[in-house]
Design an enzyme around this catalytic site. Structure first.
Site, PDB file in Angstrom:
ATOM      1  N   GLU A 163     -17.332  10.608  -7.867  1.00  0.00           N
ATOM      2  CA  GLU A 163     -17.498  11.776  -8.737  1.00  0.00           C
ATOM      3  C   GLU A 163     -17.061  13.081  -8.085  1.00  0.00           C
ATOM      4  OE1 GLU A 163     -19.512   9.297  -8.288  1.00  0.00           O
ATOM      5  OE2 GLU A 163     -20.727   8.828 -10.045  1.00  0.00           O
ATOM      6  N   HIS A 172     -19.873   0.585  -7.608  1.00  0.00           N
ATOM      7  CA  HIS A 172     -21.008   1.320  -7.046  1.00  0.00           C
ATOM      8  C   HIS A 172     -22.079   0.327  -6.572  1.00  0.00           C
ATOM      9  CE1 HIS A 172     -23.915   4.446  -6.383  1.00  0.00           C
ATOM     10  NE2 HIS A 172     -24.780   3.812  -7.136  1.00  0.00           N
TER      11      HIS A 172
HETATM   12 ZN    ZN Z   1     -21.130   4.781  -3.101  1.00  0.00          ZN
HETATM   13 MN    MN Z   2     -21.109   7.454  -5.043  1.00  0.00          MN
END
Ligand code: ZN
Ligand code: MN
Length: 268
Positions: A123, A178
């Site tokens: 992000e 993730h």
């Molecule tokens: Zn990560």
């Molecule tokens: Mn991350």
């Protein structure tokens, strides 16, 4: 001469000054996040991984490594589980942009002219680009036009051949990685004591509609906090990922900064 640290912050100022004043020594800045990574990984994975890549790469190309950014931009449901999850501690975009801009300009004031932003958190990407862009614009206003900044995320250096080898059942994309195979395997290679495979949650890859809703709907996200399963992670895969990404980044920085591979700061 005793071996010298590649971490800029471990040096005394006169030694640091000698290394950076003429602009030849590149500065690598890891940018991470404080973000939950499921039940099996610690929350500073996105700081540890780019920092350790930076250390290894700096030793090979004669660069220095700056203090990492330990906080990053907000976790997004489709790439980090979402910012509502316990533990995750994030900056507003403007805060990250301004902090990165400030740090870049400080290193340039010291003499640094070659910088690489080593991203470890998906992000952060566009906020890093914005911090770099605004820093370069303000430096231009000061008449400084000889600064070059490379922006990269280590996972982009995983080759297609490596993806095929590591994901025989199909690859769902870096955004869903993730707490999955990529990060867990690298952690098993580099920081095995921080990985709790006995607590990992096995689940199918998260699937999302092709739009976002705010406020975030927690029901969209697997309750584990991971977006794909770490079940197939291994130290063997971590070794491969570490090697492929390190080599790719060394080659990229060597080319972009016209470096002599094999030069190390300890030889300076
Ligand atoms: Zn990560
Ligand atoms: Mn991350």
């Amino acid at each position: 001469m005793s071996r010298q640290s590649v971490f800029a912050y471990e040096l005394t100022w006169p030694v640091y000054d000698r290394l950076v004043r003429d602009g030849d020594t590149p500065m690598l800045i890891p940018v991470g996040a404080f973000e939950q990574h499921g039940h099996h990984l610690p929350m500073h994975v996105d700081v540890l991984l780019p920092s350790e890549f930076s250390r290894r790469i700096a030793e090979q190309v004669g660069a220095l490594v700056a203090q990492p950014f330990a906080y990053g931009y907000k976790s997004h449901p489709k790439s980090g589980g979402g910012n509502h999850l316990p533990g995750t501690t994030s900056l507003d975009g403007a805060t990250l942009v301004n902090a990165l801009k400030d740090v870049i300009k400080e290193f340039v004031r010291h003499g640094v002219r070659k910088l690489a932003i080593m991203n470890g958190h998906y992000e952060n990407s566009w906020f890093i680009v914005e911090g770099v862009d605004v820093a370069l614009r303000e430096l231009r206003w000061d008449g400084i036009e000889d600064v070059k900044i490379v922006v990269l995320s280590y996972w982009d250096f995983v080759t297609d051949a490596t993806i095929e080898k590591l994901y025989p059942d199909g690859f769902t994309g870096w955004d869903l990685e993730h707490g999955g195979v990529l990060e867990t395997s690298l952690m098993l290679t580099l920081y095995p004591d921080l990985v709790h495979m006995d607590r990992m949650v096995d689940h199918p890859p998260a699937s999302f509609p092709p739009y976002d809703v705010y406020p975030v709907d927690p029901d969209w996200i697997p309750v584990s906090g991971t977006l794909s399963s770490p079940r197939n992670a291994s130290k063997e895969k971590g070794d491969i990922l570490l090697e492929v990404c390190t080599r790719g980044i060394v080659n990229a920085l060597t080319a972009e900064f016209a470096l002599d591979p094999g030069t190390s700061v300890s030889a300076a």
